[in-house]
Design a protein around this motif. Structure first.
Motif, PDB file in Angstrom:
ATOM      1  N   GLY A  25     -42.995  40.419 -33.947  1.00 46.61           N
ATOM      2  CA  GLY A  25     -44.273  39.705 -33.812  1.00 46.61           C
ATOM      3  C   GLY A  25     -44.627  39.367 -32.385  1.00 46.61           C
ATOM      4  O   GLY A  25     -44.243  40.054 -31.429  1.00 46.61           O
ATOM      5  N   ASP A  42     -40.547  34.714 -34.914  1.00 47.15           N
ATOM      6  CA  ASP A  42     -40.265  35.247 -36.244  1.00 47.15           C
ATOM      7  C   ASP A  42     -39.065  36.182 -36.136  1.00 47.15           C
ATOM      8  O   ASP A  42     -38.960  36.975 -35.198  1.00 47.15           O
ATOM      9  CB  ASP A  42     -41.470  36.035 -36.774  1.00 47.15           C
ATOM     10  N   ASP A 111     -41.625  46.818 -44.095  1.00 47.54           N
ATOM     11  CA  ASP A 111     -42.017  45.484 -43.637  1.00 47.54           C
ATOM     12  C   ASP A 111     -42.979  45.595 -42.463  1.00 47.54           C
ATOM     13  O   ASP A 111     -43.966  44.851 -42.375  1.00 47.54           O
ATOM     14  CB  ASP A 111     -40.777  44.691 -43.226  1.00 47.54           C
ATOM     15  N   ALA A 112     -42.706  46.524 -41.559  1.00 54.40           N
ATOM     16  CA  ALA A 112     -43.591  46.707 -40.406  1.00 54.40           C
ATOM     17  C   ALA A 112     -44.983  47.141 -40.842  1.00 54.40           C
ATOM     18  O   ALA A 112     -45.989  46.718 -40.260  1.00 54.40           O
ATOM     19  CB  ALA A 112     -42.990  47.740 -39.453  1.00 54.40           C
ATOM     20  N   ARG A 114     -46.626  46.272 -43.415  1.00 52.02           N
ATOM     21  CA  ARG A 114     -47.421  45.201 -44.015  1.00 52.02           C
ATOM     22  C   ARG A 114     -47.934  44.210 -42.982  1.00 52.02           C
ATOM     23  O   ARG A 114     -48.694  43.288 -43.294  1.00 52.02           O
ATOM     24  CB  ARG A 114     -46.607  44.442 -45.057  1.00 52.02           C
ATOM     25  N   ARG A 115     -47.526  44.374 -41.729  1.00 51.27           N
ATOM     26  CA  ARG A 115     -47.926  43.418 -40.693  1.00 51.27           C
ATOM     27  C   ARG A 115     -49.344  43.691 -40.216  1.00 51.27           C
ATOM     28  O   ARG A 115     -49.960  44.684 -40.588  1.00 51.27           O
ATOM     29  CB  ARG A 115     -46.913  43.432 -39.548  1.00 51.27           C
ATOM     30  N   ASP A 116     -49.864  42.768 -39.375  1.00 52.90           N
ATOM     31  CA  ASP A 116     -51.285  42.846 -39.026  1.00 52.90           C
ATOM     32  C   ASP A 116     -51.620  43.967 -38.058  1.00 52.90           C
ATOM     33  O   ASP A 116     -52.552  44.742 -38.289  1.00 52.90           O
ATOM     34  CB  ASP A 116     -51.794  41.493 -38.505  1.00 52.90           C
ATOM     35  N   ASN A 120     -47.614  44.062 -33.065  1.00 56.99           N
ATOM     36  CA  ASN A 120     -46.883  42.907 -33.591  1.00 56.99           C
ATOM     37  C   ASN A 120     -45.769  43.333 -34.535  1.00 56.99           C
ATOM     38  O   ASN A 120     -45.170  42.489 -35.204  1.00 56.99           O
ATOM     39  CB  ASN A 120     -47.831  41.956 -34.315  1.00 56.99           C
ATOM     40  N   ALA A 121     -45.499  44.639 -34.618  1.00 58.00           N
ATOM     41  CA  ALA A 121     -44.468  45.155 -35.528  1.00 58.00           C
ATOM     42  C   ALA A 121     -43.276  45.735 -34.772  1.00 58.00           C
ATOM     43  O   ALA A 121     -42.395  46.332 -35.374  1.00 58.00           O
ATOM     44  CB  ALA A 121     -45.075  46.221 -36.442  1.00 58.00           C
ATOM     45  N   THR A 149     -54.300  48.565 -36.613  1.00 55.07           N
ATOM     46  CA  THR A 149     -53.591  48.117 -37.804  1.00 55.07           C
ATOM     47  C   THR A 149     -52.569  49.167 -38.218  1.00 55.07           C
ATOM     48  O   THR A 149     -52.787  50.366 -38.013  1.00 55.07           O
ATOM     49  CB  THR A 149     -54.562  47.845 -38.960  1.00 55.07           C
ATOM     50  N   THR A 156     -55.596  46.825 -44.653  1.00 54.21           N
ATOM     51  CA  THR A 156     -54.935  45.724 -43.959  1.00 54.21           C
ATOM     52  C   THR A 156     -55.760  44.442 -44.049  1.00 54.21           C
ATOM     53  O   THR A 156     -55.222  43.353 -44.286  1.00 54.21           O
ATOM     54  CB  THR A 156     -54.688  46.092 -42.484  1.00 54.21           C
ATOM     55  N   ARG A 163     -56.742  38.346 -40.932  1.00 57.75           N
ATOM     56  CA  ARG A 163     -56.430  39.299 -39.871  1.00 57.75           C
ATOM     57  C   ARG A 163     -57.685  39.755 -39.127  1.00 57.75           C
ATOM     58  O   ARG A 163     -57.592  40.189 -37.980  1.00 57.75           O
ATOM     59  CB  ARG A 163     -55.692  40.501 -40.461  1.00 57.75           C
TER      60      ARG A 163
END
Length: 453
Positions: A25, A42, A111-112, A114-116, A120-121, A149, A156, A163
């Motif tokens: 993040g 995070d 997981d990456a 699903r991030r914004d 940030n991943a 995104t 997203t 977001r």
């Protein structure tokens, strides 16, 4: 490395989390950009994140009992004053009318995704320090200063509409450019912001307003349709011509005024944004063709309070902004200020008086070229002199209501309030020294005699 992060690193050596605990993040992003990371971070793991938080607490390393969210596989703790959120790697799916996801354990790559935003991943292994880019283009986007995104932006933003606000904030906070299609997706999905709570919207909005790029962010909010979703009253400001000393419509003038504000005080910026919100509804043209906005500051204060209450601002913040909007015309264009007028400003604005002066300057600085620039240095000096002589706490009636009733045999009622107001006005006008009860009695005796005769 932050001492709190070092505490976590050392505590997890030799455990199942060693090598499987990653910073992710904004903390990693800012480190790589050469910026100073914030006081929160995070961390993601494919292991059980709440269990990790409990383990740290059991070792006496956390400042408080972990706050856990088992459904989402997350836990929040503070260590040496730093806020840390531990997250179990997950994938999410959403219902169309909800912001609450269905959650399942996942890989770091999932997981990456699903991030914004890709930037940030990016991951940094807490133990080895190694940087990894699960999406494959986060580092390239960081280098190119591109905001993108991980998935199709429509998806997203539908998953988490907040977001869209974060996209605009990050664009101007980081100086990035939106990837192709990003802003088009925001325009297409703007109405979905309605599923986000007012408190979360307000928090993102205020983060935009505390920066020097606030006007740019506001322009983007207007153009993408997001502003219409939480402050529709501002839309009427576009295209409203002002004439006279103005060369811009109300909206563009407002953005110019916001640019004149020294950043760092988001409430001042908010008041500057809203100072002319009452103009569209009060616009008239007189017989000589002059454009007028009589009473726009009064209506503006009401509209400002309406907007901020809808966004669940505190009562104190609502009152502060509304007070600034209501009073922004009080100084007019005069560089002079009588002692009585200064005392009234001190009484009415209190600690917000410096904000009002800054708002007035920002407003005047947004007038057309050639209009005399308002210099408030003399007013500031006059206010400082008057404040030193009569601080705000002394600007009150020397006699209490109880004293007035006892001295003049008055029953409780409006007459007592009128008497106190009269004495306060005498203090403000300089005819009565604060705390001079004897002269207050004499003045009030004459006043009541005139009222009765």
């Amino acid at each position: 490395m932050e001492s709190a992060l070092e505490v976590v690193r050392k505590a997890t050596v030799g455990t199942e989390y060693e090598g499987d605990l990653y910073l992710v993040g904004g903390y990693v992003r800012d480190e790589l950009l050469g910026l100073t990371p914030g006081n929160d971070a995070d961390l993601v793991t494919t292991r059980n994140a709440p269990k990790l938080a409990e383990m740290l607490h059991a070792k006496g390393l956390t400042d408080h009992q972990p706050v856990t969210y088992p459904r989402f596989g997350t836990a929040m703790v503070a260590i040496e004053g730093m806020s840390l959120e531990f997250v179990t790697a997950r994938r999410e799916s959403y219902e169309a009318d909800s912001r609450k996801p269905h959650v399942e354990p996942a890989t770091l790559e999932e997981d990456a995704a699903r991030r914004d935003f890709t930037v940030n991943a990016i991951l940094r292994n807490l133990h080895s320090g190694a940087i990894s880019d699960p999406l494959g283009h986060g580092l390239a986007d960081l280098e190119a200063k591109t905001l993108r995104t991980p998935l199709d932006p429509i998806r997203t933003f539908r998953d988490d509409p907040l977001r869209m606000l974060r996209a605009i904030r990050f664009r101007w906070q980081l100086g990035f450019e939106p990837a192709p299609g990003l802003y088009e997706a925001i325009r297409a999905e703007a109405t979905r912001l309605q599923v986000i709570s007012s408190e979360r919207i307000a928090a993102e909005f205020m983060k935009m307003l505390e920066r020097a790029t606030a006007a740019d962010a506001l322009s983007d909010l207007m153009e993408t349709g997001l502003l219409a979703e939480f402050a529709p009253e501002l839309l009427a400001m576009r295209g409203v011509e002002q004439g006279n000393y103005h060369h811009l419509d109300v909206w563009e003038h407002t953005l110019a005024a916001v640019r004149n504000v020294v950043p760092g005080d988001p409430l001042l910026t908010l008041a500057t944004l809203l100072h002319d919100v009452g103009k569209p509804a009060t616009r008239t043209i007189d017989a000589n063709g002059n454009t007028r906005f009589f009473g726009h500051e009064v209506l503006g204060a009401k509209l400002a309070a309406q907007i901020l209450r809808r966004l669940k601002f505190s009562n104190e913040d609502v009152e502060t902004v509304a007070r600034l909007v209501k009073n922004h015309m009080r100084l007019g264009s005069s560089p002079e200020l009588t002692a009585a007028a200064a005392r009234r400003l001190i009484r009415d604005l209190g600690d917000d008086l410096p904000r009002l002066l800054s708002l007035v300057e920002a407003d005047a600085g947004a007038l057309k070229v050639g209009v005399r620039v308002l210099d408030l240095s003399q007013i500031r000096q006059r206010v400082a002199e008057v404040q030193a002589a009569t601080p705000r706490e002394t600007l009150d009636s020397p006699l209490s209501g109880a004293q007035i009733m006892e001295l003049f045999k008055l029953e409780p009622g409006p007459a007592v309030g009128h008497a106190k107001t009269y004495l306060l006005e005498q203090v403000i006008e300089g005819n009565l020294a604060p705390g001079d009860e004897q002269k207050a009695k004499s003045l009030l005796e004459s006043y009541l005699h005139r009222k009765r005769s």
